[in-house]
Design an enzyme around this catalytic site. Sequence first.
Site, mmCIF file in Angstrom:
data_model
loop_
_atom_site.group_PDB
_atom_site.id
_atom_site.type_symbol
_atom_site.label_atom_id
_atom_site.label_comp_id
_atom_site.label_asym_id
_atom_site.label_seq_id
_atom_site.Cartn_x
_atom_site.Cartn_y
_atom_site.Cartn_z
ATOM 1 N N GLU A 241 -15.427 0.441 -22.203
ATOM 2 C CA GLU A 241 -15.794 -0.971 -22.073
ATOM 3 C C GLU A 241 -17.300 -1.195 -21.945
ATOM 4 O O GLU A 241 -17.828 -2.168 -22.468
ATOM 5 C CB GLU A 241 -15.074 -1.600 -20.877
ATOM 6 N N HIS A 257 -1.878 23.679 -20.009
ATOM 7 C CA HIS A 257 -0.601 23.998 -20.634
ATOM 8 C C HIS A 257 -0.452 23.335 -21.996
ATOM 9 O O HIS A 257 0.630 23.346 -22.570
ATOM 10 C CB HIS A 257 0.540 23.599 -19.690
ATOM 11 N N LYS A 351 -7.271 -11.473 -26.366
ATOM 12 C CA LYS A 351 -6.663 -12.422 -25.418
ATOM 13 C C LYS A 351 -6.608 -13.823 -26.042
ATOM 14 O O LYS A 351 -5.605 -14.524 -25.921
ATOM 15 C CB LYS A 351 -7.442 -12.442 -24.098
#
Length: 357
Positions: A241, A257, A351
């Site tokens: 951001e 892993h 948005k």
Amino acid sequence: MSQCIDLNREDELHRLDTTGMFAALESLSGQCAEANRELVEKVPLSGIEAISNIVVTGLGGSAIGGDLLRVYAAGRIATPIVVNRDYLLPEFVGPDTLVFAVSYSGNTEETLSAYAEALGKGASIVAITSGGKLGEAARQDGFPVVTVPGGFAPRAANGYLFVPMLKVLHKLGLLSDMTEEIDETVVVLKDMCNKLGPAAVEAANPAKQIASRLYGKIPVIWGVAGTSEVVAQRWKGQINENAKSPAYWNVLPELNHNEIVGLQFPEEILKKIHVVILRDEKDHPRVQKRIEITKEVLQGKIDGFSEVRSSGNGALARLYSLLCTGDYVSVYLAALNGVDPGPVKAIDFLKNELQNR
Ligand code: PA5
């Protein structure tokens, strides 16, 4: 790649920072202090009882406080904590759930949807917001609202969004009193700001040094399960951001892993990867050994490693010291990229578009 800005030119750093992100970073200690002593004092919490699980629902800069709570409270609280970044809540939510609905703006649609679901399920709700529709709805529905000061980017209001949860949980008798740990965090953060702030020259400023190493690279941040994992996620979000760069995070020992196997091809991309390892004196001794071996395994395959060690005594101060370093790194990286750290046009666009569809 030539850098856009010399990190030692304080005037240049401030010129790019039109929304006052540096000032916001500096205010983090003050936010924690204010939240420690004031914000929750007068919030009525009577009627919240028999809580057997806790959900923090929020997105982005408003959700990360939930992860800090989950990690920090683990081992200090018997009640399970789940962080929810979605429109819907987990099925288990019911009258015995405490839901923290956190949205700095108070207008994030996923959080408003989760709030409505919590209401429908009969959960106890505490809203944490600077206002907006969430503040309005919670007040109308008779739920406590922790109103935090407005005017910040949500991600820069972390102290306001996180610390109130500790205070609420203490007031409800679910968590012991953290006032002193928060006080220590305030002191450590003030000190960090002096060391990492724009006035501190690069030669003596670890945040500027790491930003320079990350410039032109793909940042990959590694934390440790149960502690700095949340800070690794925070670094990633802040780099996205503020610096407008991609960044990735993972956690030890899990990455031993899978991810270490995947760092073999394509070679030209691997040479662009710079790994930052967040370290803490209390990391499990076996994990500390794993870090050393992992570095040996990857030596020469990626651009390189940087390590950041936590400061402070208490767990909260140590977590926040790592977080604060990442916040500064992200803003210096923004400067090196020649971008203003404040605006997040892609989020705003999304948005807005969603409002019309
Ligand atoms: O930091 C940001 O600006 C975002 O990550 C926001 O926090 C996110 O979009 C959610 O908005 P709000 O915090 O207002 O609910």
